[in-house]
Design a protein around this motif. Structure first.
Motif, PDB file in Angstrom:
ATOM      1  N   UNK A  75       0.834  -1.202   0.000  1.00  0.00           N
ATOM      2  CA  UNK A  75       0.000   0.000   0.000  1.00  0.00           C
ATOM      3  C   UNK A  75       0.867   1.248   0.000  1.00  0.00           C
ATOM      4  N   UNK A  76       1.942   1.215   0.768  1.00  0.00           N
ATOM      5  CA  UNK A  76       2.841   2.371   0.854  1.00  0.00           C
ATOM      6  C   UNK A  76       3.447   2.698  -0.507  1.00  0.00           C
ATOM      7  N   UNK A  77       3.842   1.674  -1.260  1.00  0.00           N
ATOM      8  CA  UNK A  77       4.417   1.881  -2.583  1.00  0.00           C
ATOM      9  C   UNK A  77       3.400   2.484  -3.562  1.00  0.00           C
ATOM     10  N   UNK A  78       2.121   2.216  -3.339  1.00  0.00           N
ATOM     11  CA  UNK A  78       1.078   2.834  -4.163  1.00  0.00           C
ATOM     12  C   UNK A  78       0.852   4.289  -3.767  1.00  0.00           C
ATOM     13  N   UNK A  79       0.894   4.576  -2.468  1.00  0.00           N
ATOM     14  CA  UNK A  79       0.548   5.910  -1.972  1.00  0.00           C
ATOM     15  C   UNK A  79       1.642   6.948  -2.240  1.00  0.00           C
ATOM     16  N   UNK A  80       2.897   6.570  -2.044  1.00  0.00           N
ATOM     17  CA  UNK A  80       3.977   7.560  -2.066  1.00  0.00           C
ATOM     18  C   UNK A  80       4.058   8.343  -3.380  1.00  0.00           C
ATOM     19  N   UNK A  81       4.035   7.697  -4.560  1.00  0.00           N
ATOM     20  CA  UNK A  81       4.141   8.484  -5.799  1.00  0.00           C
ATOM     21  C   UNK A  81       3.020   9.505  -5.963  1.00  0.00           C
ATOM     22  N   UNK A 131      -9.089   2.260  -6.926  1.00  0.00           N
ATOM     23  CA  UNK A 131      -7.728   2.793  -6.866  1.00  0.00           C
ATOM     24  C   UNK A 131      -7.614   4.189  -7.459  1.00  0.00           C
ATOM     25  N   UNK A 132      -8.439   4.497  -8.497  1.00  0.00           N
ATOM     26  CA  UNK A 132      -8.341   5.838  -9.074  1.00  0.00           C
ATOM     27  C   UNK A 132      -8.785   6.887  -8.061  1.00  0.00           C
ATOM     28  N   UNK A 133      -9.761   6.525  -7.214  1.00  0.00           N
ATOM     29  CA  UNK A 133     -10.174   7.436  -6.135  1.00  0.00           C
ATOM     30  C   UNK A 133      -9.041   7.568  -5.120  1.00  0.00           C
ATOM     31  N   UNK A 134      -8.382   6.434  -4.824  1.00  0.00           N
ATOM     32  CA  UNK A 134      -7.247   6.481  -3.907  1.00  0.00           C
ATOM     33  C   UNK A 134      -6.133   7.362  -4.426  1.00  0.00           C
ATOM     34  N   UNK A 135      -5.860   7.283  -5.733  1.00  0.00           N
ATOM     35  CA  UNK A 135      -4.819   8.117  -6.329  1.00  0.00           C
ATOM     36  C   UNK A 135      -5.178   9.595  -6.207  1.00  0.00           C
TER      37      UNK A 135
END
Length: 251
Positions: A75-81, A131-135
């Motif tokens: 999850x962290x690798x998805x959030x950081x960028x 995921x697009x909402x998460x981004x």
């Protein structure tokens, strides 16, 4: 002067740092977003954000040391960028936003966070957002974190429904905001916010950072949560209204 000496500044800054520490302790999570709006009652929003940089770094390091084994790395690798993208947007827009506009944005986000907490409180059993909402929410978190260290509310709206365990949630957020806050040092320096006066003032406030964390742990066992949140909600409403009013006032 190499240090802010106005007593009124410390009257609002010390409670702001303590509240930030209380939020980092896990009690009253999310209310650390109120720190910059509180300090903005005495200084500009950009200056308040700059003064809090070393305070946040110390709190992030303490949080990472305590929770280094409790991180959702995927999850962290998805959030950081996406969080870093929000910082880039904040950096590019900062030069074209005057202090009143920034104050207004922070005031609006403060009131929106308050409305979200009261009308749509986060629920752990909510369906996970796509995921697009998460981004989008994570980029928004990076942006609001850049302008006012107020990145908690947007990313919480995405991560809370993912149903992480409390300790995994807290650890992942600690690491996420460490990287986000660390990335802000270079653009803050480029924008001229990390001057000697702000950094010296920050050092004067630094001892209150771990004190705030300690107070949060103690308060969690001694105060009625309903009373605590009512006080915080009242402070958020008054502070948000004050910032929006200042932004709309005729210069």
């Amino acid at each position: 002067m190499p240090l802010i000496t106005d007593p009124y500044f410390y009257l609002v800054a010390i409670p702001a740092v303590l509240l930030l520490g209380i939020s980092k302790s896990g009690f009253g999570a999310g209310f650390g977003s109120l720190a910059v709006p509180m300090m903005a009652l005495a200084v500009t929003v950009p200056q308040a954000a700059a003064i809090l940089m070393p305070v946040l770094l110390l709190m992030d390091l303490l949080g990472m040391a305590a929770l280094r084994k409790n991180v959702d790395r995927r999850l962290l690798m998805f959030l950081i960028p996406w969080g870093l993208l929000g910082i880039v947007v904040g950096t590019l827009l900062f030069k074209v936003m005057d202090a009143r506009l920034v104050a207004g944005i922070v005031g609006v986000f403060t009131l929106l966070f308050l409305a979200q907490r009261l009308l749509f409180p986060p629920r752990a059993d909510s369906a996970p957002p796509p995921k697009w909402v998460g981004a989008l929410l994570t980029a928004t978190s990076g942006f609001t974190s850049f302008i006012a260290h107020a990145g908690g509310p947007p990313i919480n709206a995405y991560v809370i429904p993912l149903r992480l365990s409390p300790v995994l949630f807290t650890g992942t957020m600690a690491f996420f905001f460490f990287f986000v806050n660390l990335a802000k040092w270079i653009p803050y320096a480029w924008l001229g916010l990390l001057d000697l006066r702000n950094m010296t003032t920050s050092l004067a406030l630094l001892p209150f950072a771990p004190l705030g964390v300690w107070v949060g742990v103690r308060v969690a066992h001694r105060i009625q949560p309903l009373l605590f949140y009512r006080l915080i909600y009242t402070g958020m409403f008054l502070t948000g209204c004050k910032l929006v009013w200042d932004a709309m006032a005729i210069p």
